[in-house]
Design a protein around this motif. Structure first.
Motif, short mmCIF file in Angstrom:
data_model
loop_
_atom_site.label_atom_id
_atom_site.label_comp_id
_atom_site.label_asym_id
_atom_site.label_seq_id
_atom_site.Cartn_x
_atom_site.Cartn_y
_atom_site.Cartn_z
N GLY A 1 -5.15 1.00 -2.20
CA GLY A 1 -4.37 -0.23 -2.35
C GLY A 1 -3.95 -0.85 -1.05
O GLY A 1 -3.19 -1.82 -1.04
N LYS A 61 -5.77 -3.69 -9.63
CA LYS A 61 -5.78 -5.15 -9.49
C LYS A 61 -6.76 -5.77 -10.49
O LYS A 61 -6.49 -6.81 -11.09
N TRP A 62 -7.91 -5.13 -10.63
CA TRP A 62 -8.92 -5.63 -11.56
C TRP A 62 -8.42 -5.59 -12.99
O TRP A 62 -8.56 -6.57 -13.74
N ASN A 112 -9.89 -2.98 -6.00
CA ASN A 112 -8.94 -2.00 -6.50
C ASN A 112 -8.85 -2.12 -8.02
O ASN A 112 -8.62 -3.21 -8.55
N ASP A 120 -6.87 -5.16 -1.29
CA ASP A 120 -7.12 -5.47 -2.70
C ASP A 120 -8.60 -5.42 -3.00
O ASP A 120 -9.00 -5.08 -4.13
N TRP A 145 -5.16 -12.08 -3.15
CA TRP A 145 -5.78 -10.83 -2.71
C TRP A 145 -6.11 -10.89 -1.22
O TRP A 145 -6.40 -11.96 -0.68
N ILE A 198 -2.84 -15.70 -8.19
CA ILE A 198 -2.98 -14.31 -7.76
C ILE A 198 -3.56 -14.32 -6.36
O ILE A 198 -4.50 -15.05 -6.06
#
Length: 378
Positions: A95, A263-264, A260, A98, A41, A39
Motif C-alpha cells: 500500500g 484499492k481495486w 493494490n 496504489d 491514486w 478517487i
C-alpha cells in the motif's frame, strides 16, 4: 358601484401576497448534491522519464482518466520517485503505492512462472497471439493466481504494454561467431539472462538508467534494453557501435499495470471495467506507436554510421534450444509453471500452425513491394 370583495378579504389577500413575495425573495432552491470527490491514486513506473515505456504508462493513465470522466485521478511518477524500480510490486502490495507500471519479469526470483507469463519465444506466439491467450485463453486468470495464491500478495495485475520485439542489443566489438560473445559481460533481463548464462555469457540485470554508465566504465561489454528508439534516447549508441537484431529472448515481452487489491476492490464495477478496457485499448495503441518510432529511429542510427547487424542463426538457434531445456526443467519441477506452459502450448498449438498455414507470409507480400529497401540482411 358594488364592492367586489370585502375590506377584510382585501386585507387578508394583501397580507398573503406580501408573505409570498417575502418567501420568494428569501428562498433559494436547494443546490444539487455535491459531486463525489474523485478517487486519487499514486502510480509509479519502473521506467526513466524519457523512455518509450514511460510513454506507454502516460497513454494508459490518460485513457483511464478520460474514460472515467474525472472520477479517477492517477498521479504518474517515474522510476525511483518513491521506491526503486525493482521494488514496485512489493510497494503496491504493502500500500505504499496504489498502483505500478512495471513487469512481473523483474521479480522472477520470487516466482519462476513469471517467465512464460510475461516474455520469451512463447512457442511461436507473437503479440497478437499473446493478447488472445492472455484475455481469451486463461492468461489473465493465471497471472492473478501467480500473485494472489502463490505469492500471497494483495494485488491485481493486468498485462498492458507490449515492448517488442526486442533486439539482441549493443556491443563494443563486432560479434561474428558464437565464440565472440562467449564470456562477455552482458546486461539482459529475465529468461534471456538465464539462457545466455547457460551458454557461457556472463549475464547481469540492472535497471535501464544504469546501463550506459556500466558500459562506459567497462563493468559490462554489451547490453540489451528495448529498441532503436529507446536505446538512442538512453545513449547506447554513444558507448557501443555494433547493434544486433533480432533477439530471441523477447520476441514477445509485455508488462503490467499492478494495483493494490484493497484499492481495486473498493472501486465500483464500472470503474473496474473502464480500467480493463482502457488497458486493452492502450495495448494496441502503444504497440503501433512503438513500431513506427522504432522504424524511424533505426533509420536515423544507420544514417549516423551505426552498424545494425543481423544476429547469426547459430546464436539464435542455440538460444532457442537452451531456452526449451530451461522451460522443460522448470515445468518438470514446478506444477504452476507447468500449468502456465500447458495453457500456452494449448493455445499456441492451435493458433500458430493455423497462421503459418493460412495467413500470407509477411515476407512474401512485403518483399514484392520493398525488397530493395530491406536494410538488415544476412
Amino acid at each position: 358601484m358594488r364592492r367586489l370583495i370585502s375590506l377584510r378579504s382585501a386585507i387578508a389577500l394583501a397580507v398573503a401576497l406580501a408573505l409570498l413575495a417575502f418567501l420568494a425573495g428569501s428562498y433559494s432552491a436547494p443546490t444539487p448534491a455535491t459531486a463525489q470527490a474523485p478517487i486519487k491514486w499514486k502510480l509509479q513506473s519502473a521506467w526513466p522519464p524519457t523512455s518509450i515505456v514511460q510513454d506507454a504508462a502516460k497513454l494508459l493513465v490518460e485513457m483511464i482518466e478520460k474514460n472515467a470522466g474525472g472520477r479517477l485521478k492517477i498521479e504518474l511518477l517515474p522510476a525511483g520517485a518513491i521506491v526503486p524500480a525493482f521494488e514496485i510490486q512489493d510497494a503496491v502490495n504493502r500500500g505504499v503505492l496504489d498502483a505500478g507500471h512495471t513487469t512481473p519479469g523483474y521479480i522472477i526470483g520470487k516466482l519462476q512462472a513469471f517467465i512464460p507469463l510475461t516474455h520469451g519465444p512463447l512457442y511461436g506466439m507473437d503479440f497478437i497471439d499473446y493478447f488472445g491467450w492472455y484475455w481469451e485463453g486463461g492468461g489473465h486468470e493465471l497471472l492473478q493466481e501467480a500473485y494472489q495464491k502463490h505469492l500471497k500478495m494483495n494485488v491485481v495485475s493486468i498485462q498492458v504494454h507490449p515492448e517488442g520485439p526486442q533486439a539482441m542489443g549493443w556491443f563494443k566489438k563486432e560479434i561474428k561467431t558464437f565464440a565472440d560473445v562467449k564470456g562477455l559481460k552482458y546486461r539482459i533481463y529475465g529468461i534471456g539472462a538465464e539462457t545466455y548464462g547457460k551458454l557461457g555469457i556472463s549475464a547481469v540485470t540492472i535497471p535501464g538508467g544504469e546501463i550506459v554508465p556500466a558500459l562506459e566504465r567497462g563493468v559490462i561489454d554489451g547490453a540489451e534494453w528495448i529498441n532503436c528508439y529507446d536505446d538512442k534516447i538512453l545513449g547506447l549508441d554513444k558507448v557501443a557501435k555494433f547493434h544486433y537484431a533480432p533477439g530471441m529472448h523477447e520476441p514477445v515481452t509485455v508488462g503490467e499495470l499492478i494495483i493494490n487489491k484493497t484499492k481495486w476492490d473498493a472501486l465500483p464495477a464500472d470503474l473496474k471495467e473502464i480500467i480493463k478496457t482502457s488497458a486493452q485499448a492502450a495495448y494496441w495503441v502503444h504497440f503501433v506507436r512503438f513500431q513506427e518510432k522504432t522504424a524511424k529511429a533505426c533509420a536515423e542510427l544507420i544514417a549516423q554510421g551505426i552498424k545494425i547487424i543481423k544476429t547469426s542463426d547459430e546464436l539464435n538457434n542455440r538460444f532457442l534450444k537452451t531456452y526449451d531445456e530451461i522451460q522443460n526443467g522448470y515445468a518438470s519441477k514446478d506444477p504452476f509453471y507447468k500449468k502456465v506452459v500447458d495453457s500456452q502450448t494449448k493455445y499456441a498449438g492451435l493458433l500458430v500452425p493455423y497462421r503459418l498455414s493460412y495467413w500470407p507470409p509477411y515476407n512474401f507480400i512485403g518483399e514484392h513491394y520493398w525488397k530493395e529497401k530491406i536494410w538488415l540482411k544476412k
